[in-house]
Each structure stands twice: as structure tokens, then as C-alpha cells.
Design a protein around this motif. Structure first.
Motif, PDB file in Angstrom:
ATOM      1  N   SER A   4       3.548 -53.596  -0.927  1.00  0.00           N
ATOM      2  CA  SER A   4       1.889 -53.230  -1.203  1.00  0.00           C
ATOM      3  C   SER A   4       1.837 -51.864  -1.796  1.00  0.00           C
ATOM      4  O   SER A   4       3.058 -50.925  -2.131  1.00  0.00           O
ATOM      5  N   VAL A  56      -0.503 -49.064  -4.939  1.00  0.00           N
ATOM      6  CA  VAL A  56      -1.860 -48.971  -5.776  1.00  0.00           C
ATOM      7  C   VAL A  56      -1.017 -48.547  -6.976  1.00  0.00           C
ATOM      8  O   VAL A  56      -0.335 -47.951  -7.323  1.00  0.00           O
ATOM      9  N   GLY A  94      -1.825 -47.269 -10.576  1.00  0.00           N
ATOM     10  CA  GLY A  94      -2.940 -46.214 -11.386  1.00  0.00           C
ATOM     11  C   GLY A  94      -2.807 -46.712 -12.698  1.00  0.00           C
ATOM     12  O   GLY A  94      -2.248 -47.330 -13.160  1.00  0.00           O
ATOM     13  N   ALA A 148       7.807 -55.788  -8.876  1.00  0.00           N
ATOM     14  CA  ALA A 148       7.725 -54.529  -7.803  1.00  0.00           C
ATOM     15  C   ALA A 148       6.513 -54.591  -6.915  1.00  0.00           C
ATOM     16  O   ALA A 148       6.853 -54.290  -5.732  1.00  0.00           O
ATOM     17  N   ARG A 154      11.585 -50.700   0.218  1.00  0.00           N
ATOM     18  CA  ARG A 154      11.798 -49.186  -0.129  1.00  0.00           C
ATOM     19  C   ARG A 154      11.672 -48.548   1.044  1.00  0.00           C
ATOM     20  O   ARG A 154      11.019 -48.750   1.922  1.00  0.00           O
ATOM     21  N   GLY A 208       0.769 -44.564  -9.614  1.00  0.00           N
ATOM     22  CA  GLY A 208       0.661 -45.203  -8.492  1.00  0.00           C
ATOM     23  C   GLY A 208       0.965 -44.763  -7.176  1.00  0.00           C
ATOM     24  O   GLY A 208       1.557 -43.628  -7.005  1.00  0.00           O
ATOM     25  N   VAL A 209       1.046 -45.677  -6.259  1.00  0.00           N
ATOM     26  CA  VAL A 209       1.464 -45.501  -4.856  1.00  0.00           C
ATOM     27  C   VAL A 209       2.334 -46.587  -4.583  1.00  0.00           C
ATOM     28  O   VAL A 209       2.047 -47.613  -4.269  1.00  0.00           O
ATOM     29  N   MET A 210       3.471 -46.174  -3.810  1.00  0.00           N
ATOM     30  CA  MET A 210       4.242 -47.280  -3.189  1.00  0.00           C
ATOM     31  C   MET A 210       4.067 -47.215  -1.601  1.00  0.00           C
ATOM     32  O   MET A 210       4.443 -46.359  -1.102  1.00  0.00           O
ATOM     33  N   GLY A 211       3.758 -48.322  -1.274  1.00  0.00           N
ATOM     34  CA  GLY A 211       3.389 -48.694   0.224  1.00  0.00           C
ATOM     35  C   GLY A 211       4.634 -49.277   1.160  1.00  0.00           C
ATOM     36  O   GLY A 211       5.653 -49.497   0.396  1.00  0.00           O
ATOM     37  N   GLN A 212       4.648 -49.309   2.276  1.00  0.00           N
ATOM     38  CA  GLN A 212       5.547 -50.074   3.035  1.00  0.00           C
ATOM     39  C   GLN A 212       7.063 -49.186   2.792  1.00  0.00           C
ATOM     40  O   GLN A 212       7.945 -50.001   2.661  1.00  0.00           O
ATOM     41  N   ASP A 214      10.875 -51.632  -8.944  1.00  0.00           N
ATOM     42  CA  ASP A 214      10.083 -50.449  -8.487  1.00  0.00           C
ATOM     43  C   ASP A 214      10.146 -49.405  -9.609  1.00  0.00           C
ATOM     44  O   ASP A 214       9.185 -48.819 -10.053  1.00  0.00           O
ATOM     45  N   PHE A 236       7.047 -48.276 -12.250  1.00  0.00           N
ATOM     46  CA  PHE A 236       6.487 -46.901 -11.900  1.00  0.00           C
ATOM     47  C   PHE A 236       7.109 -46.006 -12.949  1.00  0.00           C
ATOM     48  O   PHE A 236       6.729 -44.824 -12.995  1.00  0.00           O
TER      49      PHE A 236
END
Lengths: 221, 221
Positions: free
Chosen positions: A181, A183, A185, A208, B152, B182-186, B205, B209
Motif C-alpha cells: 500500500s 500513496v 504523489g 512497487a 519493506r 509518495g508514501v510507502m505503506g506497510q 520500490d 519512487f
């Protein structure tokens, strides 16, 4: 009396309407649309006429194979090899119709394999982008510029834009659920009459975030 | 009187202390650390003893080539080929020391090329993960399980965990700036005495990013 492009006019009117609606908080409620379908763009090439000739021979025309998500665009039967300082990638699909300037859209994974430094760009914004060499069955051509990583973007009509409360050129974020998961941008909103509602990401973003294409993702204004 | 592992004890004490500090909002101020360095993990393999024998021959030992970020771990000189239903990837690095169970860490880009369905997993959590075939200079072996996409994660000591206000096993998000922001979750926090402070992401990833490794990224609790 001035002559204006109908599409540009619609975009301008939409912007004004959206701004007015926002002032009155009329886009704040539950009525604003939030979710967009996502598609994954594999590496591909748009060609200018002259480069079709150099790669495939005099008088050659691309052969449409199947329609793709944006109306009028198609995947061609033709494929070529992309070559860089560190390697090559074969069988890269050409998309039609022809463009004014050839454009090669790759992922950063591809760029590393080829040994190319690619900027992240909007489609068509090629000034100072990377040189890249294409090899076809009848010849090869080295573009002075045209190699890019396509930016994350969402195609939509002026009517869609109003419903999502966004405007052409706006940067939004998009949320992804799941085990990878997060976000995304810097997602560019692109508004035109003829666009079908669709978010486009490249294979690096897809891999990713664990996306296969066809998912519905949430826009965060 | 019970016998406990010192590392586990430190983790438990740290958790309790962090919880107490949180209750009193003592971790809310500017003193909480936020930024962690990130490293990019390329595809690699951890081997169990028996598989070293099958791939490299009787009595063979891995040859350490250079230390890697986590203390005691090293990149070995040895490389093997990974084979899947749809393709193969050559020259995949083996990391030492040996493990109890062989583990193959790939990106989703790799998985697609090989034709493998890989789950996203913590290192060592291999139950029901993907079968995968390894081919060495002296033989090959097919693992019943062991093929994963590494989650991650961020390695840190109990002292680091206290300063960042996080606990072992906690899932956090991590923000990335830039043109592929952006934002990497989990993102899993992993706490052990011997860990060096380092966030690990895979090449998908990194490429999505726009990260090369060595950047400082912000933890969002």
C-alpha cells in the motif's frame, strides 16, 4: 471576436466553474467522485513519419493491431529494439497514430538496463530528454531527445474533471491499498474532450504497489 | 527465576518504556527522530547448507566477498541462475552466512519475467511461499518454498526504536519527496541489538519512487 479551440474553451470554462463551486464548498460533499480506474503502460514508442521510413523502409505504414484505452490510439503490429550504452531491449511495441516527434516511454528499470538517464516527463514534453537509439528491420535511428519516464497521470474529460473537483494540469495524490500500500504523489490531471477516464502508471509503479491494472484507486486532492 | 533471551528482553522493556512515554506525550515533541537512511536490496539468495552442496559440490563453502549493511552478513562471490516457468535470471548473488532454510528474494519485475507468483513476506516467513529452481555450477535444486518479495522494512536497535517512538513488528509509513514522490505503506519495524539502522526496499520500490539508496526518508508513525 476571437477564434478559439473548442476543447481549450471547455477546459477554461470547467476551471472557472470548479473554482466557483469550490468557493461555495459545493464540491466538499459526498457527491464528489473519488475513484479512478488504473491501467499499466508497458514500455512503448510513438514515432514520427520520418522515423517510420528509417526503421521500416520507404513508403511503409504502421499496421494497427488493436485499440488501446485512449480513443483513436492503437497498438501497432510493429516492434523495434531499443539500444543504450549498457544494453538493449527487443520487441518494444509501437503505438499509433504518428506524432510530430518520436517519444520512447520506458520504466526506470528499463533505463538502468539500457544505461540511460531518463527524466520524468509529461508526454510530449521532450525538450532536453534523453537520446535513445531504435533499431528496426530496415535501419536504425538515434533520437537526439525523446527518451522519458512518463509521469503518473489521469486522463479525463472536462465533465469528469468537474465531478472529481480537479483541473487540467493539477497535481494530485492517489492512494493504494493492499500489502504494498501507499500513496503515489505528483500525479498529473490531463483534461481533454476525447479522453477516456483512466489513470496511467508505468510497470515500476505497478510492481512497487502490487497493481495489475483494472483496480480502482482513490484520488486525494 | 526464568531464563530469557537478552535481546527479547530488551525489546519487551523498550516496548513498555515507549508505551509509558507515549501516555505522557513525551515522544510528541521535537526530540523524536524521524528520518532513516534507505538502502536498495537487489535480488539475492540465502542458502541452507545442503543447497550449497547441491549447487557447488561436496564440501564447498561460500567465499565472503564484502560486508553488507547488517553486521555479520556478507555478499558471497558465488552467483547462481534462478529459473521459473517463463524464464531465467543469471548471476544472482548469494548472501552469507548460511540460513536454516534457503530464501530467494526477488522483485515483482523479476517474478513476472520468471513466471512466478511471489507473496510479499518478512524475511524468514517462508511457509507456503513460492517454489523456485536454482542452477549452480555443479548441480541444481528446486525449493518447495522460499521464493518471496521481501516486505519493506527498517532495521534498528532497541535504542533506535525508543528514539523513533516505534516498536518491533509495528507497521509504519515512510514519505518520499521528489518527482516520483509518495508514501510507502506497510513498512515493518524490525528491532534487534545487532541491527544497523537502515531501511530496506527492493528495486521495484526504488525505481517507482526514484530512489538510488542513501537518501534519508521520513517515518510517519
Amino acid at each position: 471576436m476571437v477564434s478559439v479551440n473548442q476543447s481549450d474553451l471547455l477546459v477554461e470554462i470547467t476551471k472557472s466553474v470548479v473554482e466557483e463551486l469550490k468557493k461555495h464548498h459545493l464540491l466538499d460533499g459526498q457527491t464528489r467522485k473519488e475513484f479512478v480506474p488504473v491501467s499499466v503502460s508497458a514500455r512503448h514508442i510513438h514515432l514520427q513519419q520520418e522515423h517510420v521510413r528509417l526503421l521500416f523502409g520507404d513508403g511503409y505504414s504502421l499496421t494497427p493491431m488493436k485499440d488501446i484505452s485512449q480513443p483513436g490510439q492503437y497498438a501497432a503490429q510493429e516492434k523495434v529494439t531499443i539500444k543504450g550504452p549498457k544494453g538493449a531491449i527487443e520487441n518494444v511495441r509501437i503505438l499509433g497514430p504518428l506524432r510530430k516527434q518520436s517519444q520512447v516511454e520506458l520504466s526506470r528499470t528499463d533505463a538502468r538496463k539500457l544505461g540511460l538517464q531518463l527524466p520524468v516527463r509529461n508526454s510530449g514534453n521532450l525538450k532536453g530528454s534523453s537520446p535513445v537509439t531504435l533499431i528496426g528491420p530496415r535501419g536504425s535511428v538515434t533520437l537526439d531527445e525523446g527518451g522519458i519516464i512518463a509521469d503518473r497521470h489521469i486522463h479525463m474529460t472536462p465533465s469528469d474533471a468537474m465531478q472529481y473537483g480537479v483541473t487540467d494540469g493539477q497535481k494530485v495524490s492517489v492512494a493504494v491499498e493492499g500489502e504494498k500500500s501507499g500513496v503515489m504523489g505528483q500525479v498529473t490531471i490531463r483534461v481533454k474532450d476525447r479522453y477516456a477516464l483512466d489513470m496511467h502508471i508505468d510497470t515500476d509503479d505497478a510492481n512497487a504497489f502490487g497493481l495489475a491494472g483494472g483496480e480502482l484507486l482513490k484520488i486525494i486532492p
